[in-house]
Write an enzyme that holds these catalytic residues in place. Sequence first.
Site, PDB file in Angstrom:
ATOM      1  N   ARG A 179      -0.387  -9.061  13.536  1.00  0.00           N
ATOM      2  CA  ARG A 179      -0.957  -8.160  12.521  1.00  0.00           C
ATOM      3  C   ARG A 179      -1.715  -8.932  11.444  1.00  0.00           C
ATOM      4  NH1 ARG A 179       4.171  -5.378  10.718  1.00  0.00           N
ATOM      5  NH2 ARG A 179       2.937  -4.029   9.378  1.00  0.00           N
TER       6      ARG A 179
ATOM      7  N   LYS B 157       0.833  -1.209   0.000  1.00  0.00           N
ATOM      8  CA  LYS B 157       0.000   0.000   0.000  1.00  0.00           C
ATOM      9  C   LYS B 157       0.869   1.261   0.000  1.00  0.00           C
ATOM     10  CE  LYS B 157      -2.143  -1.063   3.876  1.00  0.00           C
ATOM     11  NZ  LYS B 157      -1.539  -2.347   4.260  1.00  0.00           N
TER      12      LYS B 157
ATOM     13  N   ARG C   1      -9.961   0.083   8.970  1.00  0.00           N
ATOM     14  CA  ARG C   1      -9.425  -1.242   9.278  1.00  0.00           C
ATOM     15  C   ARG C   1     -10.409  -2.104  10.051  1.00  0.00           C
ATOM     16  NH1 ARG C   1      -3.584   0.275   8.999  1.00  0.00           N
ATOM     17  NH2 ARG C   1      -2.327  -1.587   9.234  1.00  0.00           N
TER      18      ARG C   1
ATOM     19  N   ARG D 277      11.759  -5.980   5.094  1.00  0.00           N
ATOM     20  CA  ARG D 277      11.532  -4.530   4.941  1.00  0.00           C
ATOM     21  C   ARG D 277      12.453  -3.722   5.860  1.00  0.00           C
ATOM     22  NH1 ARG D 277       5.538  -2.198   5.107  1.00  0.00           N
ATOM     23  NH2 ARG D 277       5.487  -2.930   7.260  1.00  0.00           N
TER      24      ARG D 277
END
Length: 211
Positions: free
Chosen positions: A167, A13, A88, A123
């Site tokens: 998550r 995203k 969310r 990441r």
Amino acid sequence: MILILSGAPGAGKGTQGDLLVQRRGYKKISTGDALRRQVKDGSEVGKSAAAYMEKGQLVPDDVLLRVLDLELGKYSDGEVLLLDGYPRNLAQAESLAHLSYKIGAFLHLDVNRDKLIERLAGRRVCHKCEATFHVTDSPSKRGTECDRCGGKLEQRKDDTSSSVAVRLEVYDKITHPVMDFYKKQGMYRRVEGVGSFEDVYKRLEQQIGTL
Ligand code: AMP
């Protein structure tokens, strides 16, 4: 008009949102980035959000509404606003529906679970300018320093394996059902999120072109 850019953690995203900002002049609100800035600044909002974020849990809705309100206030009517990371859960989707913004589409970047885990584990983010890299897929030419500003590259606290597991579970149980909310309203658009970032971008543009 608001375009919702949605997808699981690691779906891309942030990267795709940044491309839409650079190439189409859209504005972007990332609630995750806004919260991280508040945490860095040590604000009241940041203090109430930090513990949830580190564990990978959702920050309470009232805190998010304050953040969103602050961010939306920075933009004027007539701009295309990308929402990255909001809504969310269903309560957030309903709150958004009550604001006076036209929602153009819910764009779902769909990425399989193995790829998500691989992306999150590798990441690295610049602690100064927030540029994002990946240790193997898109490494910085300067190793552990940022290509753009020389800042130190770090792993996000919530990209550790225990937070990632939470998550992804939160995404499956709480965020994924938000899709049905937008499907019912005919706003849902699936975008295959695996492939080079240029390929994914082309698919996103194709979907946007149909709006
Ligand atoms: P992100 O950068 O979008 O992955 O967001 C990082 C973290 O910020 C999430 O794991 C949550 O703890 C928090 N967060 C961001 N957006 C929201 C939201 N809409 N509702 C609740 N928590 C959020």
